[in-house]
Structures are given as C-alpha cells and as structure tokens.
Design a protein around this motif. Structure first.
Motif, mmCIF file in Angstrom:
data_model
loop_
_atom_site.group_PDB
_atom_site.id
_atom_site.type_symbol
_atom_site.label_atom_id
_atom_site.label_comp_id
_atom_site.label_asym_id
_atom_site.label_seq_id
_atom_site.Cartn_x
_atom_site.Cartn_y
_atom_site.Cartn_z
ATOM 1 N N ALA A 66 18.381 -19.832 -52.357
ATOM 2 C CA ALA A 66 17.279 -19.060 -52.937
ATOM 3 C C ALA A 66 17.068 -17.751 -52.181
ATOM 4 O O ALA A 66 16.810 -16.705 -52.781
ATOM 5 N N GLU A 67 17.207 -17.796 -50.858
ATOM 6 C CA GLU A 67 17.049 -16.576 -50.071
ATOM 7 C C GLU A 67 18.183 -15.592 -50.360
ATOM 8 O O GLU A 67 17.953 -14.387 -50.537
ATOM 9 N N ARG A 68 19.413 -16.090 -50.426
ATOM 10 C CA ARG A 68 20.551 -15.204 -50.715
ATOM 11 C C ARG A 68 20.403 -14.555 -52.085
ATOM 12 O O ARG A 68 20.668 -13.360 -52.266
ATOM 13 N N LEU A 69 19.969 -15.343 -53.074
ATOM 14 C CA LEU A 69 19.792 -14.787 -54.416
ATOM 15 C C LEU A 69 18.670 -13.755 -54.434
ATOM 16 O O LEU A 69 18.769 -12.725 -55.111
ATOM 17 N N THR A 70 17.608 -14.015 -53.670
ATOM 18 C CA THR A 70 16.494 -13.061 -53.614
ATOM 19 C C THR A 70 16.946 -11.732 -53.038
ATOM 20 O O THR A 70 16.593 -10.658 -53.553
ATOM 21 N N VAL A 71 17.735 -11.783 -51.977
ATOM 22 C CA VAL A 71 18.260 -10.552 -51.383
ATOM 23 C C VAL A 71 19.152 -9.822 -52.385
ATOM 24 O O VAL A 71 19.074 -8.599 -52.531
ATOM 25 N N SER A 72 20.008 -10.569 -53.083
ATOM 26 C CA SER A 72 20.912 -9.953 -54.054
ATOM 27 C C SER A 72 20.148 -9.308 -55.196
ATOM 28 O O SER A 72 20.492 -8.210 -55.648
ATOM 29 N N VAL A 73 19.091 -9.968 -55.648
ATOM 30 C CA VAL A 73 18.268 -9.403 -56.725
ATOM 31 C C VAL A 73 17.607 -8.113 -56.263
ATOM 32 O O VAL A 73 17.572 -7.114 -56.994
ATOM 33 N N ALA A 74 17.083 -8.112 -55.027
ATOM 34 C CA ALA A 74 16.440 -6.909 -54.500
ATOM 35 C C ALA A 74 17.439 -5.769 -54.360
ATOM 36 O O ALA A 74 17.115 -4.601 -54.615
ATOM 37 N N GLN A 104 19.832 -5.104 -56.218
ATOM 38 C CA GLN A 104 20.133 -4.549 -57.535
ATOM 39 C C GLN A 104 18.963 -3.750 -58.102
ATOM 40 O O GLN A 104 18.999 -3.338 -59.257
ATOM 41 N N GLY A 105 17.918 -3.546 -57.278
ATOM 42 C CA GLY A 105 16.824 -2.671 -57.681
ATOM 43 C C GLY A 105 15.597 -3.383 -58.201
ATOM 44 O O GLY A 105 14.635 -2.728 -58.623
ATOM 45 N N PHE A 106 15.552 -4.713 -58.138
ATOM 46 C CA PHE A 106 14.387 -5.462 -58.608
ATOM 47 C C PHE A 106 13.581 -5.899 -57.382
ATOM 48 O O PHE A 106 13.681 -7.037 -56.914
ATOM 49 N N ALA A 107 12.774 -4.962 -56.875
ATOM 50 C CA ALA A 107 12.096 -5.178 -55.599
ATOM 51 C C ALA A 107 11.148 -6.373 -55.636
ATOM 52 O O ALA A 107 10.962 -7.052 -54.625
ATOM 53 N N PHE A 108 10.539 -6.638 -56.803
ATOM 54 C CA PHE A 108 9.557 -7.719 -56.888
ATOM 55 C C PHE A 108 10.136 -8.969 -57.544
ATOM 56 O O PHE A 108 9.397 -9.883 -57.896
ATOM 57 N N GLY A 109 11.427 -8.973 -57.706
ATOM 58 C CA GLY A 109 12.047 -10.167 -58.239
ATOM 59 C C GLY A 109 12.050 -11.290 -57.216
ATOM 60 O O GLY A 109 12.290 -11.066 -56.034
ATOM 61 N N GLU A 132 12.645 -14.458 -61.502
ATOM 62 C CA GLU A 132 11.474 -14.044 -62.261
ATOM 63 C C GLU A 132 10.731 -12.934 -61.532
ATOM 64 O O GLU A 132 11.045 -12.607 -60.383
ATOM 65 N N GLN A 133 9.757 -12.394 -62.240
ATOM 66 C CA GLN A 133 8.948 -11.314 -61.682
ATOM 67 C C GLN A 133 7.903 -11.898 -60.736
ATOM 68 O O GLN A 133 7.119 -12.774 -61.129
ATOM 69 N N GLY A 134 7.888 -11.443 -59.499
ATOM 70 C CA GLY A 134 6.896 -11.891 -58.547
ATOM 71 C C GLY A 134 5.674 -10.985 -58.560
ATOM 72 O O GLY A 134 5.637 -9.969 -59.269
ATOM 73 N N TYR A 193 6.381 -7.814 -50.974
ATOM 74 C CA TYR A 193 6.128 -9.154 -50.448
ATOM 75 C C TYR A 193 6.887 -10.183 -51.271
ATOM 76 O O TYR A 193 6.850 -10.167 -52.509
ATOM 77 N N ASN A 194 7.595 -11.073 -50.591
ATOM 78 C CA ASN A 194 8.319 -12.133 -51.267
ATOM 79 C C ASN A 194 8.140 -13.421 -50.472
ATOM 80 O O ASN A 194 8.531 -13.515 -49.305
#
Length: 784
Positions: free
Chosen positions: A309-317, A319-324, A346-348, A381-382
């Motif tokens: 989950a952490e790796r995916l969160t970093v990857s999403v960020a 790609q320009g989705f800061a609040f993902g 999802e959108q945080g 914030y994530n």
C-alpha cells in the motif's frame, strides 16, 4: 465580694457580646474593614492576601472564604490555613510548610543517589508538602521497579531543624531483584514456545543476567512483546490471531515473575486474488501493478500488504495525484482459508502537513526521527504514509513506543503531526564464553551501541580469543548516509591465528592480518540488498616451523592485499533467529589486486530454504559453493584458499577434507568447494519445550579440491636451490581430488542463554583416503 462578682459578670457579658457580634458579621455579610495575617514566618502578609478572593471594603462572603482557603492550600506553601471573622476584621491564621534543607537517600546500593535525585520533585530549598512526598515515594519505587526490584520498600522520614527547616530522608529497603523466571504461552499450536520466545524482547532469567537487562520485568516491554507476537502471527498468515490476555504474576515469595500469554491463533490464510482498482479519474491502475509485493497462493502476510500500500501510494503521488491514497480492501474466505486483497486507489482528504513536531526524544536527534517519514512539512497528508513511518520508527529499536497524533492546523486544510516517542536503552555490553571442538576454549567481549550519541549510527567494538586465534575489531555504520537510503560503514580489525600447535597441523605457522575496510550498501528492491566494500590489509605469515609445507615457507613474510568487492543478499525468511519458512540467497565477489601484492578473484554463493513439514517440524536445505582464482600470472596462496571441514560437511575434522601436502600431510586448502545439506529439525520428545532443546537429523555432501600449493613448493625449491629431502621430486605434490564426500548424522540443538548451540554426531559415508574424520563436534549453531 459584691464588686468581684460584678466584674466577672461584666467579663462574661462582654465576651458573649463579641461572639454574638462575629456570628452576626459572618452570617449577615458585614463589610470587612481589615484583613490580618498571623503565623507567617517567611512569607509576607501581602503574598498571603494576594491569593484571597475578597479584599477589605467588601462584604464578607462564606463562599469566597472557602475559595480563598482552597487557593491558599493549592500554593503548597502551608500546612494549615484558617480564616476567622473577628468583629469587622478577618484573621488569616497560617502554618507554613517547612523548608527542605537537604534531600538524602539511605539504603540504596543498586541505584545511585544521583539517579534518584533526578527523579524526585522535592529538592533542597523547596517547600515540603505531604502530597509531594507521597508522589516522590512512588517515583522512587517506579525507578526500582524498572530495575526489577519489585520488593523494594521506601519510607520518607523528616528530621526537624531550627527556623522551620527540615531534612528529608528517603529510607530504602531494596530487597531481592525480581526477574522473569518463566515465560509461558497458552494456545499456540503453530509455533513452539521456543520460537515465540525468540520473537519477544523479554527473556527468562539465567546465570548470564548480569550481561543483559531483558530478564527484568518491565511493563512497557511487556506491552511491546504483546504487539510483537501479534505482528509475527499476522506476518505468517494468521489474520484472525488475538492475544486474549497477557498476565504477569509474581510468585508467592515475590522473587520472580511468570509471564503468560494466552493466544487464539485462528486458521492460517493464503493470498487469494490480488488486484488494483482506481476511483480516480484519468488514473490507470495497470501502471502500478508492477509494485505489488503480494502474490496469489503465498502465505498471507499483513506486513507485505502494508508495504505494498505504501509503494502504491508513492507511485500514485509520483504520477501527479498528490492526494491519492491507497486503501487495502480485505475479503476473507474462511471456507477456503484465503484472503483476497484489492488495493483501491481513491481520492484522499485535501489536507496539507503544516508542521511535524517531535516530542519525547531527549537523546535521539530530531532528524533521525524525521527522516523515517516519506512526507515532509508542506506535503499532502496521507495516512498510509504516516502509519508506515510509525512502524519504521518502532523497527529501529530506539523507542519503547511511538505515537503520531494528528491535530488541527492554522487553517481547515492544514494538519499538525505530533510524533511522541518513548526512548529506551540502545547500548549493550556482552560477554560470552564457551568451548568449540574446533578451537577449544573461546571467549568474546563486545560493546554495541545502536544509536550512537542519538544519531542513529551503529558502533560495535569486539574482542575475541580462543586457543587458536584472537583478534579485535571496530565497526561503525551510518544507515542513512547523506540523508539517503544508503548505508556507509568503516571497519578496522586485527586477527592473529596460531596454527603451530593446533588441530590444523602438527607443524604449522602463524598468520597476522591487520587492516580496515570501507562499506556502502543499499536496497535494490524489497528483500534484495547490494553491499559494496574496499579493504586494505597487511597479511603477515610468520613463525613458520621447519617441518611446514614448502608452500607456506614460500609465502613467509608480509603481503599487502588491496581488494574491492560486493555482495547481493535476498532474504524472505519469516524469522531470522529461528526461521521455519522462506528463502535466503547470497552471492559475493572480491577482487584483490587493486594495488597491493596479491591478485585473486574470490566468488561465494549460498542458498538456504526453509519449509514447515508440520507445525513443529521444519525441513531445511542449504547449498553453498565457492571459487578463488589468481590472475595476472599469480597463483593462489595457501592462506587465501578455502579450508573446509566439520563446519561445512559434518563428520570431518576442522580443515579435515580437501588437498593436503604429500610430504607433511598438512592441509593446504582448495581453490574450489561446494556443499549441500538436507536437515529436518524437530522438538525433542519428553523434554519441556521451555528448556530450549531440539533435535535434527541431516545428510551432508560436498567436496574441496584444486590447490596451487605444489606450484609454490616448486618456487621455494627453485629459490633455495635444494633438491633433497622435502624438495626431492617425489616429495613435492599434494593429495587432491574432487571426489564427493558425504556424511549422515543427528544433532542436539540448544537455544542457550549465550546463543544457539549444537552438538553434531556424524558418520562419514564417503571420503578420500587422506581426509580426517571426526564423529563428534560441538560449537555455536551459526551455519544456518
């Protein structure tokens, strides 16, 4: 007579009138004309009056008088206070608390007075109060309990002095130290008591308690152990595991604690389906599937779910989705015992981190804590990233507990993170002594600091010795060099081995190595590490006996070795101390000849696998092999060759297999070796599990061959011009063969207070005629 009676009557009348007048004043709310303070010695009357809630000129109010009483008592300055109306005046009668002249401790031998003085609140030249004394008595008791002295009793005694001063003396009766004498587990079917004791940080009391504080009962450590047990089960597929209770009971004599963990394991789960979904517009889930660490069919591992989950969160960020944010959705199938995981992107909440505060780090530097966060002040914030940072901080081993509290910031879209840490000891002085059938009596003294000066750096100083060898080494590591995920380390060492009268050979030599190395290391991917190093070393071969091999005589003297190397390590074991599942693989190469006098390339590869046949029986497989080859027309020296024996293939003596000098029968080492082992480990029947004993049966195969000893012998004979005796043509040569050696045997394993030990009984099934065998071998269980 009449006159006297009249005077007495007049006196009674006047007194009664005064009492009546005061009661009327108090009940009727008369105006206070004057406030008098009596009984004070050090405290000024105006100071006393400043705490009153009424003043002269106001009507007397019983409620305000009670408030004033509470305010004066709350100052801690007074033992007693009375507020009494007298006519139109109010008298404040005070009894001041005594002033402490000196605070002393008597009867304390296990805890220094300076340590206790730092804990108590009452100091010299402060006011004495009963409440503070009672609180300080409890603080002293807490200090002793943290040291394991639960039978300690503390009494506070007062010695009265002049001018309302006192000496405060804490009389301490320490009593015996209360250790953890037993750790028991109830309900554990999948893991033995011995394995679970290796997971927790508290240890049972033993004769080596003076070396480590972990056998002392500590409630904070006890709570941490409960959490460590839960994480261990979650890591090994037991998603429903619960620690039903964790109880610490003192024996009847108050001399020891028995810790009991009651566990409800539940079934073991495996990963079912693993998928990624996205509710973010313009985001394709396929772009992050390569970051998945969880695979269908594997044993369920909650730690891998969090890391994914952490790796995916970093990857999403990235790609320009800061609040993902990525939320694992867990779907249990209790019938098939599978857990399907869907990582929902999802959108945080649109929140920014305004500030990160660090609290409780009296020793550890702020930056050591902050660098474990993958987010910084000003970032989006994530919650996933913050939770993972907390787990990383706990994994450092610097803190008993870590909490991350989220607080409102200066604006609705701002949050403040407060990181509250509770530090623990990170230094350890250890002593070890024992016996090995390879080196005889041996000992070790080492000091380890895992958080050097609060910088997060690692330092170890070690001195070792045995009947064959001795040495000293210093190792220092910065785990986050240049504030990156890169480790940097320095080593210095000196090792001396004396083979002149050892089991290696009857006529040998001594070898002194002095040098140092520089190390760099970093993670390539999860579970895969790359380490690089440069080593510069002086190697002196001396005290060469007349009857030694000519290959040794040829290299007598000092050589400088300058080498660079690297190692790759892949590790998925579920428990590094006592693994029962997973794989370990390493490959290392060193190239000597970057300057210096010696040129060679040395390569070693090793693989280990662990498979649970049943819940208490584990199959272990190991394969290892190596090669060393000289380059630039250099041969491989004896001291650089591979010497193998019972530590690699049981049933053989130390350096007992492989090439040997035909003339002296001394081992000369080989340039190549390989070995493979199959071992089944199991608990010993009829022996209580808490003693830490186990058994194993094994089969070993392998070989050591190839040597340049004959070439060095010819060089020596050519240099000296001798052609007789040892230099005679028929005497120069080595016994050498790549024939397979094999053995079978059984072992007794013991998880002792000084570390894991084992005794091996082995029989050599296949050997070369010149090999030396050994049926029994005893030593540390450091192989695998």
């Amino acid at each position: 007579m009449t006159l006297v009676l009249f005077a007495a009557a007049m006196t009674v009348t006047v007194t009664a009138g005064a009492i009546y007048s005061t009661e009327v004043f108090a009940q009727g709310g008369g105006v206070v004309r004057d406030i008098k303070v009596v009984g004070n010695r050090r405290i000024e009357p105006e100071t006393v009056k400043s705490y009153l809630t009424f003043t002269a000129g106001q009507r007397y109010d019983a409620y305000k008088a009670d408030e004033s009483l509470r305010a004066l008592f709350a100052t801690g300055l007074f033992q007693d206070v009375r507020i009494t109306p007298q006519g139109s005046s109010v008298v404040i009668a005070v009894v001041e608390n005594p002033l402490i002249n000196r605070v002393a401790f008597e009867g304390n031998t296990e805890v220094k007075s300076d340590t206790l003085s730092a804990e108590v609140q009452l100091k010299a030249r402060t006011m004495y109060t009963r409440a503070k004394v009672q609180a300080d008595v409890q603080r002293v008791l807490d200090v002793y309990r943290r040291q394991g002295y639960y039978a300690t009793q503390v009494d506070a005694q007062i010695i009265e002095l002049d001018n309302n001063r006192i000496d405060l003396v804490f009389e301490i009766r320490e009593g015996p130290e209360t250790k953890v004498v037993g750790i028991n587990f109830i309900g554990n079917q999948s893991f033995s008591d011995t394995e679970l004791r290796g997971v927790i940080t508290t240890t049972e009391s033993s004769f080596l308690d003076f070396l480590k504080p972990t056998s002392v009962y500590d409630p904070d450590r006890f709570n941490l152990d409960r959490e460590l047990l839960r994480r261990y089960y979650l890591k090994n597929g037991y998603a429903d595991m619960r620690v039903m209770s964790a109880v610490a009971d003192v024996d009847q004599e108050g001399k020891g604690f028995f810790l009991t963990f009651t566990i409800d394991e539940g079934p073991q789960y495996f990963f079912g389906g693993v998928d990624v979904e996205s509710t973010l517009p313009a985001f394709a889930a396929e772009t992050v599937r390569g970051n998945l660490l969880t695979k269908p069919g594997d044993v369920y591992n909650a730690e891998l779910v969090d890391r994914t989950a952490e790796r995916l969160t970093v990857s999403v960020a990235e790609q320009g989705f800061a609040f993902g944010q990525v939320r694992p959705r867990i779907d249990r199938d209790p019938v098939n015992r599978t857990i399907s995981v869907t990582y929902v992107v999802e959108q945080g909440p649109r929140l920014y981190i305004e500030r990160i505060n660090v609290v409780g780090n009296y020793r550890t530097e702020d930056y050591v804590i902050r660098r474990e966060f993958r987010v910084a002040e000003g970032d989006a914030y994530n919650k996933i990233m913050v939770d993972q940072a907390r787990l990383r901080l706990l994994a450092l081993g610097f803190f008993k507990d870590v909490k991350v509290n989220r607080e409102p910031g200066s604006a609705p879209d701002r949050v403040v993170l407060s990181v509250v840490v509770e530090e623990q000891s990170t230094g350890e002085l250890s002593f070890a002594a024992g016996y090995s059938s390879a080196e005889g009596l041996l000992g070790e003294v080492s000091y380890t600091e895992r958080n050097l000066l609060g910088t997060g750096q690692y330092l170890q100083v070690k001195v070792t010795g045995s009947q064959v060898s001795g040495g000293a080494e210093v190792s220092w590591t910065e785990p986050r060099f240049l504030d990156r995920n890169l480790s940097f380390g320095l080593d210095a060492f000196a090792r001396n081995s004396d083979y002149t009268s050892s089991s290696y050979t009857d006529a040998g030599y001594a070898d002194l190595k002095i040098g140092g190395s520089v190390r760099f290391g970093f993670a390539l991917i999860d579970s895969l590490w790359l380490n690089t190093n440069y080593t510069l070393m002086s190697d002196e071969v001396y005290d060469v006996a007349d009857g030694s091999s000519l290959a040794v005589k040829q290299i007598e003297g000092t050589s400088v070795i300058s080498s660079v190397g690297y190692s790759l390590i892949y590790d998925t074991r579920n428990n590094r101390k006592n693994p029962s599942r997973g794989f370990y693989f390493s490959f290392a190469q060193d190239v000597a000849g970057v300057g210096g006098d010696v040129n060679y390339i040395r390569s070693i590869a090793e693989g280990r696998g662990y498979y649970p046949i049943t819940k208490q029986i584990t199959l272990v497989g190991r394969a290892i092999g190596g090669n060393i080859t000289g380059w630039d027309d250099q041969n491989v020296r004896i001291v650089d060759s591979f010497f193998k024996g019972g530590e690699t293939i049981r049933g053989f003596a130390t350096a007992g297999l492989g090439p040997r000098d035909q003339y002296t029968d001394d081992p000369v080492g080989g340039k190549n070796f390989w070995a493979a082992t199959a071992e089944v480990r199991f608990p010993l029947p009829f022996i209580p599990d808490d003693l830490g004993f186990g058994g194993a049966v094994f089969a070993d195969v392998g070989s050591v061959w190839g040597s340049d000893a004959s070439k060095y012998a010819h060089q020596y004979c050519t240099k000296t011009g001798s052609d007789t005796g040892q230099c005679a043509p028929g005497n120069i040569g080595t016994f050498d063969s790549n024939d397979i050696r094999a053995s079978v045997g059984a072992s007794i394993l013991w998880n002792s207070p000084v570390g894991p030990l084992r005794a091996d009984f082995a029989y050599a099934l296949a050997k070369a005629s010149y090999d030396e065998t050994q049926v029994f071998r005893f030593g540390a269980a450091t192989k695998f």
